[in-house]
Scaffold this active site. Structure first.
Site, PDB file in Angstrom:
ATOM      1  N   TRP A 300      12.936 -60.523 -42.562  1.00  0.00           N
ATOM      2  CA  TRP A 300      12.301 -61.539 -41.709  1.00  0.00           C
ATOM      3  C   TRP A 300      11.544 -60.885 -40.565  1.00  0.00           C
ATOM      4  CZ3 TRP A 300      12.702 -62.678 -36.520  1.00  0.00           C
ATOM      5  CH2 TRP A 300      12.162 -63.891 -36.095  1.00  0.00           C
ATOM      6  N   HIS A 301      12.093 -59.778 -40.047  1.00  0.00           N
ATOM      7  CA  HIS A 301      11.492 -59.150 -38.875  1.00  0.00           C
ATOM      8  C   HIS A 301      10.153 -58.483 -39.174  1.00  0.00           C
ATOM      9  CE1 HIS A 301      15.387 -59.784 -36.914  1.00  0.00           C
ATOM     10  NE2 HIS A 301      14.734 -59.585 -35.782  1.00  0.00           N
ATOM     11  N   GLY A 302       9.939 -58.039 -40.368  1.00  0.00           N
ATOM     12  CA  GLY A 302       8.649 -57.416 -40.632  1.00  0.00           C
ATOM     13  C   GLY A 302       8.547 -56.818 -42.014  1.00  0.00           C
ATOM     14  N   PHE A 457       6.313 -60.753 -35.030  1.00  0.00           N
ATOM     15  CA  PHE A 457       7.159 -61.232 -36.121  1.00  0.00           C
ATOM     16  C   PHE A 457       6.859 -62.694 -36.467  1.00  0.00           C
ATOM     17  CE2 PHE A 457      10.194 -58.132 -33.979  1.00  0.00           C
ATOM     18  CZ  PHE A 457       9.700 -57.071 -34.698  1.00  0.00           C
TER      19      PHE A 457
END
Length: 457
Positions: A300-302, A457
């Site tokens: 999800w973060h990147g 993000f």
């Protein structure tokens, strides 16, 4: 109420469109999809029909993320995989796509609405304007907290009146958030950037200092934004959920995740971990579920393997705590519960947890997996000490004193994240206001990139 929500909606769209008006269509499309999906789920009583419409929301929102955030990542990873076997492929599929700010936040927020209707925790609204204001509410649109309709939408659907004490509380949180952003995060950023960019030129002592400062930077940056968002929402008569509860005063990794980015960790818990069986299934399946949510959290973060390694690292750190049954023992307590000072055991627990979390941030901050492992390798291969010189020429002792003072101040307020200036004496309170404003003026630097870290993000 309608006039209030029209103002909120216009303000939110202007706020987001100021960055790039073209991406307003994505927010509007995501809003429309989940609005109609929510109504469709509610119309169907049979589980099969409800599930079919839920998947429409999931596929649409994950598809948006997949295209704008992960498309090039998958293409490049495919090419790299073939390169490992000696096949050099030239990719013609990668796209020059601009990542819409906040897409990971508002897509999860709209999905949570459909999930809650599917699980019959919520009835859908027929007020499209109010729902659109809920999705695009500008204080938390681009970096959270990721709200639930049961909290935010329910407030938007009701008329709000100005409350003086609520507004004052909001202004205090905005001031505290600005302090954390300007004085803590932005002042440390140039040194963190220098150390991570030139890690091969520094000894272990400097690398450890760099990643420690990054822990302070990312906390000040992200929690500072959350405080500003929560405080701004209060000015509109709206209460957002807390997103940070002093995570660096955690006694194990499980407690850390109960205090860090709360809106995201609870999102994963409610909509992935529990539907997979949570901890109600066998230990083996529970461990599988833990691994899944941490890998998804990293992803999800990147779109970078560094974030996946970061998520995997936290899964490895979390699982032993879970297997020992210590993942919820600190859920309703704070460090130093019955005394002002923590015990020696608690101090050891805090330092160990902070060390584990800070080590994981080497992956979080590094540009690539190669750089992350190079950073770690250099710590152990060049285990020596040398005084670090600030590239801007400022005295390092000032930053050390600042970080220690910040920790002590937050420890004092550790029981209530919404009251940063809780003093009995009004004279002391105004003295603290004055010191904080003076520090922001002193540490403000036009040459520093002031973008919030989590905007990416």
């Amino acid at each position: 109420m309608k006039g209030q929500n029209v103002l909120l909606l216009i303000s939110s769209y202007v706020f987001y469109g100021w960055w790039d008006w073209r991406f307003l269509s994505l927010i509007l499309l995501s809003t429309a999809v989940d609005y109609f999906v929510g109504l469709a789920i509610d119309r169907h009583q049979e589980k099969k029909g409800r599930r079919r419409w839920l998947w429409v929301s999931v596929f649409f929102n994950v598809g948006l993320l997949g295209f704008f955030k992960y498309f090039n990542f998958f293409v490049d990873s495919w090419v790299d995989m073939f390169a490992m076997f000696g096949y050099n492929m030239k990719s013609t599929w990668t796209l020059q796509v601009l990542l819409p700010v906040g897409i990971s936040f508002y897509t999860f927020q709209t999905m949570s609405y459909s999930f809650d209707i599917y699980y019959k925790r919520l009835k859908p609204t027929t007020d499209f304007l109010s729902f659109a204001a809920f999705v695009s509410f500008f204080p938390q649109l681009v970096a959270g907290p990721i709200e639930r309709a049961s909290n935010l939408l329910s407030q938007i659907l009701n008329k709000r009146t100005f409350d003086y004490s609520q507004a004052v509380g909001g202004l205090k949180l905005i001031l505290w958030g600005l302090f954390k952003k300007i004085v803590i995060a932005d002042s440390l950023a140039p040194m963190v950037d220098d150390i991570f960019a030139n890690y091969s030129n520094y000894p272990a002592s400097t690398l450890i200092l760099g990643v420690t400062m990054f822990s302070f930077q990312v906390y000040g940056d992200f929690s500072g934004y959350s405080d500003i968002a929560i405080g701004t929402a209060k000015l509109f008569g709206i209460e957002l959920m807390s997103n940070f509860r002093f995570p660096h005063f955690s006694r194990n990794v499980a407690e850390y995740w109960q205090r860090w980015h709360v809106s995201l960790s609870t999102w994963f818990r409610h909509y992935i971990y529990i539907p997979l069986g949570g901890s109600r299934v066998s230990k083996l399946k529970s461990v599988r579920n833990i691994i899944i949510i941490f890998l998804v959290s990293g992803f999800w973060h990147g779109a970078n393997w560094t974030f996946i390694f970061w998520g995997a690292f936290h899964a490895v750190a979390f699982i032993p705590v879970f297997l020992m049954g210590r993942n919820t023992i600190y859920k309703n307590s704070v460090v130093g519960e019955n005394s002002f000072f923590p015990s020696l055991i608690e101090i050891g627990q805090l330092l160990l947890t902070f060390g584990i979390v800070t080590f994981s941030r080497i992956f979080f901050r590094s540009e690539s997996i190669t750089s992350a492992f190079g950073f770690i390798e250099h710590i152990f291969s060049n285990f020596s000490y040398a005084e670090y010189m600030n590239p801007q020429g400022y005295r390092m002792i000032d930053y050390y004193v600042l970080m220690v003072a910040f920790v002590l101040y937050e420890y004092r307020m550790r029981r209530d994240e919404r009251s940063p200036f809780k003093f009995k004496s009004k004279y002391l309170r105004f003295a603290v206001y004055t010191i904080i404003i003076l520090l922001m003026m002193l540490f403000y630097d036009d040459g520093v990139d002031r973008s919030f870290i989590y905007f990416q993000f």
